[in-house]
Scaffold this active site. Structure first.
Site, PDB file in Angstrom:
ATOM      1  N   ASP A  36      -1.807  -5.777  -2.067  1.00 48.89           N
ATOM      2  CA  ASP A  36      -1.924  -5.383  -0.663  1.00 48.89           C
ATOM      3  C   ASP A  36      -1.983  -6.642   0.195  1.00 48.89           C
ATOM      4  OD1 ASP A  36      -2.433  -3.149   1.302  1.00 48.89           O
ATOM      5  OD2 ASP A  36      -4.201  -4.371   1.680  1.00 48.89           O
ATOM      6  N   ASN A  44       1.546  -6.632  12.584  1.00 50.16           N
ATOM      7  CA  ASN A  44       2.232  -5.561  13.318  1.00 50.16           C
ATOM      8  C   ASN A  44       1.716  -5.456  14.749  1.00 50.16           C
ATOM      9  OD1 ASN A  44       4.055  -4.686  11.365  1.00 50.16           O
ATOM     10  ND2 ASN A  44       2.605  -3.255  10.481  1.00 50.16           N
ATOM     11  N   HIS A  49       6.235  -4.170  14.903  1.00 55.63           N
ATOM     12  CA  HIS A  49       6.641  -3.647  13.600  1.00 55.63           C
ATOM     13  C   HIS A  49       7.947  -4.259  13.075  1.00 55.63           C
ATOM     14  CE1 HIS A  49       3.472  -0.690  12.883  1.00 55.63           C
ATOM     15  NE2 HIS A  49       3.418  -0.620  14.206  1.00 55.63           N
ATOM     16  N   ASP A  53       8.212  -5.832   9.438  1.00 58.58           N
ATOM     17  CA  ASP A  53       9.239  -5.453   8.463  1.00 58.58           C
ATOM     18  C   ASP A  53       9.920  -6.680   7.863  1.00 58.58           C
ATOM     19  OD1 ASP A  53       8.674  -2.799   8.950  1.00 58.58           O
ATOM     20  OD2 ASP A  53      10.508  -2.403  10.098  1.00 58.58           O
ATOM     21  N   GLU A  79       2.129  -1.579   3.268  1.00 62.35           N
ATOM     22  CA  GLU A  79       2.170  -2.964   2.802  1.00 62.35           C
ATOM     23  C   GLU A  79       1.591  -3.092   1.397  1.00 62.35           C
ATOM     24  OE1 GLU A  79      -1.798  -2.565   4.834  1.00 62.35           O
ATOM     25  OE2 GLU A  79       0.186  -1.816   5.221  1.00 62.35           O
TER      26      GLU A  79
END
Length: 155
Positions: A36, A44, A49, A53, A79
């Site tokens: 994680d 973000n 976002h 990405d 994630e």
């Protein structure tokens, strides 16, 4: 296949993990890593976002390179990533620590990220749910103990 990262998606993981468990015997060494990104929400929120990405895509490429062909990488969701590691707990711990260090020493679109990893070995009595749950509990412990670390579940 996950559309964003081009690695196996959750459905592919579920299928492969069921196959591994169905074929499990005492000579099989398989470990599960749950990875994680620490504080990914901040990326973000701060950069948007689309930038998040891009970080995920670059991270996935790095993970795939570090894992080689004998280990399988899946995007679990958001994630979080899962690695099915072909090897015992010591080898898998070495691989997990190598991943953690490489990520912390890599710049992703001018951003440094850290990861936490929960690691557990597959057991005779495991189901897909039980082994993922154990890896998730190990991941939560890694996060509670300060993040940016690997925690191995022996429970």
């Amino acid at each position: 296949v996950d559309a964003l990262t081009s690695v196996g998606n959750r459905r592919a993981l579920d299928k492969r993990l069921s196959e591994v468990i169905d074929n499990y015997d005492a000579t099989t060494d398989v470990c599960v890593m749950l990875i994680d990104l620490d504080h990914f929400k901040n990326i973000n929120d701060k950069y948007g976002h689309p930038e998040g990405d891009q970080v995920l895509k670059k991270l996935t490429a790095l993970l795939a390179m570090l894992l080689g062909d004998s280990n399988r990488l899946y995007r679990y969701g958001g994630e979080e990533f899962v690695v099915l590691s072909n090897g015992d707990i010591d080898l898998s711990m070495h691989i997990a620590e190598k991943i953690r260090l490489a990520v912390s020493n890599t710049t992703f679109n001018n951003k440094t990220i850290k990861i936490s990893i929960g690691l557990t070995a597959l057991r005779n009595s495991d189901t897909p749910l039980s082994v993922i749950e154990r890896a998730d509990n190990a991941l939560l412990t890694a996060k509670k103990q300060g993040r940016d670390q690997v925690y191995v579940s022996n429970v």
